[in-house]
Design an enzyme around this catalytic site. Structure first.
Site, PDB file in Angstrom:
ATOM      1  CE  LYS A   1      -2.453  -0.887   3.718  1.00 23.04           C
ATOM      2  NZ  LYS A   1      -1.994  -2.250   4.101  1.00 23.04           N
TER       3      LYS A   1
ATOM      4  NE  ARG B   1      -5.214   1.365  10.251  1.00 23.95           N
ATOM      5  CZ  ARG B   1      -4.320   1.850  11.065  1.00 23.95           C
ATOM      6  NH1 ARG B   1      -4.446   1.665  12.363  1.00 23.95           N
ATOM      7  NH2 ARG B   1      -3.292   2.513  10.597  1.00 23.95           N
TER       8      ARG B   1
ATOM      9  NE  ARG C   1       7.510  -4.325   5.519  1.00 26.52           N
ATOM     10  CZ  ARG C   1       6.227  -4.030   5.581  1.00 26.52           C
ATOM     11  NH1 ARG C   1       5.614  -3.524   4.536  1.00 26.52           N
ATOM     12  NH2 ARG C   1       5.550  -4.271   6.677  1.00 26.52           N
TER      13      ARG C   1
ATOM     14  NE  ARG D   1       6.908  -1.462   8.718  1.00 25.24           N
ATOM     15  CZ  ARG D   1       5.800  -0.999   8.143  1.00 25.24           C
ATOM     16  NH1 ARG D   1       5.872  -0.252   7.069  1.00 25.24           N
ATOM     17  NH2 ARG D   1       4.631  -1.305   8.631  1.00 25.24           N
TER      18      ARG D   1
ATOM     19  NE  ARG E   1       1.401  -4.492  11.168  1.00 26.36           N
ATOM     20  CZ  ARG E   1       2.264  -4.458  10.147  1.00 26.36           C
ATOM     21  NH1 ARG E   1       3.306  -5.242  10.146  1.00 26.36           N
ATOM     22  NH2 ARG E   1       2.069  -3.659   9.150  1.00 26.36           N
TER      23      ARG E   1
END
Ligand SMILES: [Zn+2]
Length: 227
Positions: free
Chosen positions: A16, A90, A129, A162, A173
């Site tokens: 996103k 959300r 990532r 992260r 999540r």
């Protein structure tokens, strides 16, 4: 082109942030996310910001009506010629309230872009990532950067994992996404707004699909100068 008023949906690590930036730059659209909007209200010390701080200091979720009121502020300041909401709404509650808000402004959504990525691919992506501590861009190890210790290809900043990306946090999540956000796919589909994008592909292929889904691909070909 008619103005695009977009929401960008998808599970964690579906791209996103990356696609949102590409869209914003290519089509000159303002982009924001719930986190960014709430941080701004908080930094400015607005009444909504103070309310937000009250919930976050207690470790509680900011209620939908505070989120939506903050989005309304941002739209008033930024969204005359279209907008992108990245990962917002959300929840179904937020989606319904956003619909009502946009209806009242006479600026209903034009499309809901859903970046569809299978869960196994997401786990892989998250494992590899890295995010730049300075500019916030994300890069994939072994593809966009070759070593964990590499500098950010964009700004030279330090790359790091992260906090959200450790396996326990990711599992949390993903389950929050499945429970609260996944139902939005059906919500927007029922309104004829859903554009499902097969997002398990290279960044530029995903972007090309989004452009096609929004009718930009043909428009841009026609607008391009002929040789
Ligand atoms: Zn950077």
């Amino acid at each position: 082109m008619k103005p695009h008023r977009l929401v960008l949906l998808g599970p964690p690590a579906s791209g996103k942030g990356t696609q949102g930036q590409l869209m914003a730059e290519a089509w000159h659209l303002p982009i924001t996310s719930t986190g960014e909007i709430l941080r701004r209200e908080s930094t400015l010390g607005t009444p909504l910001g103070l309310e937000t701080d009250r919930y976050t200091s207690l470790g509680q979720l900011v209620p939908d009506e505070v989120v939506i009121a903050s989005i309304a502020d941002w739209l008033d300041a930024n969204a005359d010629a279209g907008f992108i909401l990245d990962g917002t709404p959300r929840t179904l509650g937020q989606a319904t309230a956003l619909d009502a808000l946009l209806e009242k402004r006479g600026t209903p959504l034009t499309d809901a872009i859903f970046l569809d990525v299978p869960p196994a691919v997401i786990e892989d992506r998250v494992r590899l990532r890295l995010m730049c501590a300075r500019c916030g861009r994300t890069f994939r190890l072994g593809w966009q950067v070759q070593e964990k210790t590499a500098a950010c290809p964009q700004c030279g900043g330090t790359l790091e994992r992260r906090k959200d990306d450790d396996p326990t946090t990711l599992a949390e999540r993903m389950s929050a996404y499945a429970e609260k956000t996944a139902p939005l796919v059906q919500f927007y589909d029922a309104r004829g707004l859903l554009r499902r994008i097969a997002a398990d592909q290279a960044v530029e292929k995903v972007f090309a699909q989004i452009a096609a889904a929004l009718g930009r691909a043909e428009a841009e070909k026609e607008a391009a100068p002929r040789p």
